[in-house]
Design a protein around this motif. Structure first.
Motif, PDB file in Angstrom:
ATOM      1  N   UNK A   1       7.747   5.731 -10.858  1.00 54.38           N
ATOM      2  CA  UNK A   1       8.130   4.613  -9.755  1.00 54.38           C
ATOM      3  C   UNK A   1       9.324   5.224  -9.063  1.00 54.38           C
ATOM      4  N   UNK A   2       9.341   5.075  -7.692  1.00 48.71           N
ATOM      5  CA  UNK A   2      10.261   5.471  -7.032  1.00 48.71           C
ATOM      6  C   UNK A   2      11.309   4.542  -6.850  1.00 48.71           C
ATOM      7  N   UNK A   3      12.756   4.926  -6.655  1.00 49.26           N
ATOM      8  CA  UNK A   3      13.842   4.131  -6.632  1.00 49.26           C
ATOM      9  C   UNK A   3      13.471   3.227  -5.264  1.00 49.26           C
ATOM     10  N   UNK A   4      14.142   1.916  -4.905  1.00 50.84           N
ATOM     11  CA  UNK A   4      14.378   1.155  -3.747  1.00 50.84           C
ATOM     12  C   UNK A   4      14.610   2.217  -2.666  1.00 50.84           C
ATOM     13  N   UNK A   5      15.494   3.014  -2.891  1.00 49.65           N
ATOM     14  CA  UNK A   5      16.116   3.774  -1.744  1.00 49.65           C
ATOM     15  C   UNK A   5      15.263   4.661  -1.229  1.00 49.65           C
ATOM     16  N   UNK A   6      14.419   5.222  -2.161  1.00 41.83           N
ATOM     17  CA  UNK A   6      13.423   6.431  -1.986  1.00 41.83           C
ATOM     18  C   UNK A   6      12.317   5.470  -1.063  1.00 41.83           C
ATOM     19  N   UNK A   7      11.892   4.464  -1.835  1.00 42.18           N
ATOM     20  CA  UNK A   7      10.882   3.592  -1.087  1.00 42.18           C
ATOM     21  C   UNK A   7      11.138   3.320   0.208  1.00 42.18           C
ATOM     22  N   UNK A   8      12.402   2.829   0.551  1.00 37.92           N
ATOM     23  CA  UNK A   8      12.778   2.468   1.893  1.00 37.92           C
ATOM     24  C   UNK A   8      12.963   3.745   2.827  1.00 37.92           C
ATOM     25  N   UNK A   9      13.416   4.881   2.391  1.00 35.50           N
ATOM     26  CA  UNK A   9      13.260   6.047   3.091  1.00 35.50           C
ATOM     27  C   UNK A   9      11.983   6.649   3.456  1.00 35.50           C
TER      28      UNK A   9
ATOM     29  N   UNK B   1       0.665  -1.159   0.087  1.00 37.69           N
ATOM     30  CA  UNK B   1       0.073  -0.129   0.167  1.00 37.69           C
ATOM     31  C   UNK B   1       0.780   1.427  -0.133  1.00 37.69           C
ATOM     32  N   UNK B   2       1.964   1.281   0.706  1.00 34.30           N
ATOM     33  CA  UNK B   2       2.927   2.517   0.830  1.00 34.30           C
ATOM     34  C   UNK B   2       3.380   2.670  -0.576  1.00 34.30           C
ATOM     35  N   UNK B   3       3.792   1.453  -1.415  1.00 38.54           N
ATOM     36  CA  UNK B   3       4.376   1.616  -2.580  1.00 38.54           C
ATOM     37  C   UNK B   3       3.424   2.187  -3.507  1.00 38.54           C
ATOM     38  N   UNK B   4       2.004   1.782  -3.510  1.00 36.67           N
ATOM     39  CA  UNK B   4       0.876   2.249  -4.334  1.00 36.67           C
ATOM     40  C   UNK B   4       0.761   3.775  -4.115  1.00 36.67           C
ATOM     41  N   UNK B   5       0.637   4.170  -2.805  1.00 36.42           N
ATOM     42  CA  UNK B   5       0.539   5.713  -2.238  1.00 36.42           C
ATOM     43  C   UNK B   5       1.649   6.364  -2.963  1.00 36.42           C
ATOM     44  N   UNK B   6       3.054   5.891  -2.767  1.00 37.19           N
ATOM     45  CA  UNK B   6       4.028   6.662  -3.234  1.00 37.19           C
ATOM     46  C   UNK B   6       3.916   6.860  -4.626  1.00 37.19           C
ATOM     47  N   UNK B   7       3.549   5.747  -5.668  1.00 39.80           N
ATOM     48  CA  UNK B   7       3.619   5.882  -7.197  1.00 39.80           C
ATOM     49  C   UNK B   7       2.494   7.174  -7.408  1.00 39.80           C
ATOM     50  N   UNK B   8       1.216   6.887  -6.472  1.00 34.44           N
ATOM     51  CA  UNK B   8       0.209   7.903  -6.986  1.00 34.44           C
ATOM     52  C   UNK B   8       0.776   9.420  -6.410  1.00 34.44           C
ATOM     53  N   UNK B   9       1.232   9.565  -5.353  1.00 33.55           N
ATOM     54  CA  UNK B   9       1.858  11.042  -5.003  1.00 33.55           C
ATOM     55  C   UNK B   9       2.786  11.468  -6.039  1.00 33.55           C
ATOM     56  N   UNK B  10       3.716  10.532  -6.725  1.00 27.12           N
ATOM     57  CA  UNK B  10       4.801  10.928  -7.738  1.00 27.12           C
ATOM     58  C   UNK B  10       3.907  10.833  -9.193  1.00 27.12           C
ATOM     59  N   UNK B  11       2.703  10.982  -9.230  1.00 27.86           N
ATOM     60  CA  UNK B  11       2.313  11.105 -10.520  1.00 27.86           C
ATOM     61  C   UNK B  11       2.491   9.904 -11.254  1.00 27.86           C
ATOM     62  N   UNK B  12       2.499   8.743 -10.672  1.00 24.85           N
ATOM     63  CA  UNK B  12       2.625   7.462 -11.299  1.00 24.85           C
ATOM     64  C   UNK B  12       4.025   6.990 -11.551  1.00 24.85           C
TER      65      UNK B  12
ATOM     66  N   UNK C   1       4.152   4.241   7.791  1.00 26.59           N
ATOM     67  CA  UNK C   1       2.715   3.449   7.443  1.00 26.59           C
ATOM     68  C   UNK C   1       1.498   4.581   7.477  1.00 26.59           C
ATOM     69  N   UNK C   2       1.942   5.702   7.919  1.00 22.18           N
ATOM     70  CA  UNK C   2       0.932   6.822   7.980  1.00 22.18           C
ATOM     71  C   UNK C   2       0.624   7.679   6.767  1.00 22.18           C
ATOM     72  N   UNK C   3      -0.341   7.507   6.068  1.00 21.69           N
ATOM     73  CA  UNK C   3      -0.621   8.342   4.478  1.00 21.69           C
ATOM     74  C   UNK C   3      -0.389   9.760   4.649  1.00 21.69           C
ATOM     75  N   UNK C   4      -0.893  10.404   5.641  1.00 22.79           N
ATOM     76  CA  UNK C   4      -0.586  11.812   5.724  1.00 22.79           C
ATOM     77  C   UNK C   4       1.030  12.211   6.089  1.00 22.79           C
ATOM     78  N   UNK C   5       1.725  11.462   6.674  1.00 25.77           N
ATOM     79  CA  UNK C   5       3.011  11.615   6.780  1.00 25.77           C
ATOM     80  C   UNK C   5       3.856  11.225   5.416  1.00 25.77           C
ATOM     81  N   UNK C   6       3.274  10.294   4.852  1.00 29.67           N
ATOM     82  CA  UNK C   6       3.873  10.147   3.500  1.00 29.67           C
ATOM     83  C   UNK C   6       3.733  11.193   2.421  1.00 29.67           C
ATOM     84  N   UNK C   7       2.643  11.620   2.576  1.00 26.40           N
ATOM     85  CA  UNK C   7       2.330  12.848   1.742  1.00 26.40           C
ATOM     86  C   UNK C   7       3.263  14.160   2.037  1.00 26.40           C
ATOM     87  N   UNK C   8       3.456  14.365   3.297  1.00 27.84           N
ATOM     88  CA  UNK C   8       4.097  15.396   3.787  1.00 27.84           C
ATOM     89  C   UNK C   8       5.509  15.297   3.454  1.00 27.84           C
ATOM     90  N   UNK C   9       6.244  13.949   3.580  1.00 28.57           N
ATOM     91  CA  UNK C   9       7.339  13.623   3.214  1.00 28.57           C
ATOM     92  C   UNK C   9       7.692  14.036   1.810  1.00 28.57           C
TER      93      UNK C   9
END
Length: 186
Positions: free
Chosen positions: A61-69, A48-59, A76-84
């Motif tokens: 794909x984040x690098x593995x390092x960015x996803x891990x960061x 779900x975090x990966x899917x949200x990250x992709x959505x927030x990045x306009x589709x 796991x908090x969607x609000x914080x994910x968007x803020x980061x």
């Protein structure tokens, strides 16, 4: 506070076939508010975090390092994910690559309040001044009151920056509200 009061009223006397959603941080609340059941949501998992990250990045794909960061910082908090993600963009830490986005450098860990403050600081001095003035007026405020107090030519640019950053949103009739109490207190 007014929004919470309306939500509590709706919970006490729910309308038929109406789904009302309210989000809050866990504060030891019981299993019901009025006649409404509370549903506790667990933090988002890796997929779900990966899917949200992709959505927030306009589709993109984040690098593995960015996803891990992001997974480590947002917990796991969607609000914080968007803020980061927004903070990384605002400070120039995200770099577009042919296959997606990569992280140029890591920011130090920030708790929820410090993350909101960092986002507000990154929005620029003009937007910060307008946000501060607005926060003195309450959860819902008249934008023309803020503009008359500030009395400068930056008004339109400041409101635009605040709305783009997701700190405030218009509610009609030249009134706006904060999207989160975190930004009002930042």
């Amino acid at each position: 506070p007014q929004t919470v009061e309306v939500f509590h009223l709706l919970c006490r006397q729910p309308l038929p076939k109406v789904l009302g959603l309210g989000f809050t941080r866990a504060t030891g609340a019981e299993g019901k508010v009025g006649s409404a059941n509370l549903i506790y949501l667990a933090p988002l998992g890796p997929e779900a975090l990966e899917a949200l990250t992709r959505e927030l990045l306009g589709g993109a794909k984040p690098t593995p390092a960015l996803s891990e960061f992001l997974a480590k910082r947002a917990k796991g908090n969607p609000e914080q994910m968007a803020d980061w993600i927004q903070l990384l963009f605002e400070r120039g830490y995200l770099f577009p690559t042919p296959t997606g986005y990569s992280l140029v450098a890591e920011l130090r860990p920030l708790d929820d309040a410090a993350l909101a403050v960092a986002r507000v600081v990154a929005s620029g001095m003009g937007a910060r001044r307008y946000l501060e003035a607005s926060s003195l007026l309450g959860d819902v405020f008249e934008t023309n009151v803020v503009e008359s107090v500030m009395s400068d030519a930056e008004g339109d640019a400041a409101w635009s920056a605040l709305e783009r950053s997701g700190f405030v949103r218009p509610v009609g009739n030249r009134r706006s509200t904060f999207t989160s109490a975190r930004y009002r207190t930042a």
